[in-house]
Scaffold this active site. Structure first.
Site, short mmCIF file in Angstrom:
data_model
loop_
_atom_site.label_atom_id
_atom_site.label_comp_id
_atom_site.label_asym_id
_atom_site.label_seq_id
_atom_site.Cartn_x
_atom_site.Cartn_y
_atom_site.Cartn_z
N ASN A 122 -5.18 3.77 4.28
CA ASN A 122 -5.75 5.10 4.09
C ASN A 122 -6.35 5.22 2.69
OD1 ASN A 122 -5.13 6.45 6.58
ND2 ASN A 122 -2.97 6.28 6.00
N HIS B 164 -10.59 3.75 -1.72
CA HIS B 164 -11.09 2.80 -2.73
C HIS B 164 -11.07 1.38 -2.17
CE1 HIS B 164 -10.85 5.93 -5.81
NE2 HIS B 164 -9.69 6.26 -5.27
N ASP C 241 -1.82 -5.81 0.86
CA ASP C 241 -0.89 -5.18 -0.08
C ASP C 241 -1.16 -5.82 -1.44
OD1 ASP C 241 1.01 -3.17 -0.34
OD2 ASP C 241 2.66 -4.59 -0.39
P1 IMP Z 1 -0.81 -0.80 -2.22
O1 IMP Z 1 -1.37 -2.14 -1.92
O2 IMP Z 1 -1.50 0.29 -1.45
O3 IMP Z 1 0.68 -0.74 -2.12
O4 IMP Z 1 -1.24 -0.53 -3.73
C1 IMP Z 1 -0.36 -0.49 -4.76
C2 IMP Z 1 -0.91 0.20 -5.96
O5 IMP Z 1 -1.45 -0.83 -6.79
C3 IMP Z 1 -2.02 1.21 -5.75
O6 IMP Z 1 -1.54 2.50 -5.57
C4 IMP Z 1 -2.75 1.11 -7.08
O7 IMP Z 1 -2.13 1.94 -8.03
C5 IMP Z 1 -2.54 -0.31 -7.47
N1 IMP Z 1 -3.70 -1.14 -7.15
C6 IMP Z 1 -3.93 -1.83 -6.01
N2 IMP Z 1 -5.11 -2.49 -6.11
C7 IMP Z 1 -5.61 -2.18 -7.32
C8 IMP Z 1 -6.82 -2.55 -7.98
O8 IMP Z 1 -7.68 -3.28 -7.49
N3 IMP Z 1 -6.98 -2.02 -9.21
C9 IMP Z 1 -6.06 -1.21 -9.80
N4 IMP Z 1 -4.93 -0.84 -9.22
C10 IMP Z 1 -4.71 -1.32 -7.98
#
Ligand code: IMP
Length: 193
Positions: A8, A11, A68
């Protein structure tokens, strides 16, 4: 080929569409009519990626993938890592997570860190995983407003600017997510031929 992307996060959808260069059709959860947040209950990126893709596969029986990502900081023994999204607590903003990270990093000389992305792809019910890593350092202050998450405090190796100071195209040159997606594209192309 059409793939449901089990996220969801708008970005991530934007970056992955840009990386795929229209070679494959990506459908977000919202566009697929799936209104749910998939939990990330496990303590590794790999297990969470599998959980997300398998949840969507069992729901739709369609080809899909998830990813992830975690920011692994050496001076913090790999934190925030798998809890990157909720480092400062449940339902917090990107800014709150960044503030917590900078507070934990105050006075630390070793600023080395890496973003690590794991993609879990399900084609006809079978899983294949891909990993992309981007090495870099944590800045002392946020710089730039582009991107999302920890982008304003992460400078990739070979650059003086943070991801937050780069356009999406510039970030893609270094991006962990792009590296994992490039492997996914290669895999799908080989599977087609
Ligand atoms: P998830 O993969 O959705 O669990 O993402 C974990 C968290 O890592 C996200 O909420 C972001 O805060 C951070 N994150 C993931 N990918 C990026 C990136 O490419 N740049 C900066 N922060 C990231």
């Amino acid at each position: 080929m059409k793939l449901i992307f089990a996220t969801n996060n708008i970005h991530k959808v934007g970056e992955i569409r840009n990386a795929l260069n229209n070679e494959f059709e990506i459908v977000s959860l919202k566009e697929a009519g799936i209104n749910r947040d998939i939990p990330e209950p496990h303590d590794t990126l790999e297990a969470n990626a599998t959980k997300k893709s398998m949840t969507i596969y069992h729901l739709t029986r369609q080809n899909c993938f998830s990813e992830d990502t975690g920011l692994e900081v050496d001076a913090l023994n790999g934190l925030p890592g798998v809890i990157s999204a909720r480092y400062a607590g449940e339902n917090v903003s990107f800014t709150q997570n960044v503030e917590k990270l900078l507070a934990e990093m105050q006075g630390k000389q070793d600023r080395k860190a890496r973003f690590r992305t794991v993609i879990s792809l399900i084609i006809n019910g079978e899983e294949t995983t891909f990993e992309g890593i981007c090495e870099g350092t944590i800045t002392n202050q946020p710089q730039g407003n582009n991107g999302f998450g920890y982008d304003p405090v992460f400078t990739p190796v070979g650059e003086v600017r943070t991801f937050g100071q780069m356009s999406m195209e510039e970030k893609q040159k270094y991006s962990h997510r792009k590296k994992a997606v490039d492997q996914l594209i290669q895999f799908l192309k080989e599977a087609k031929s």
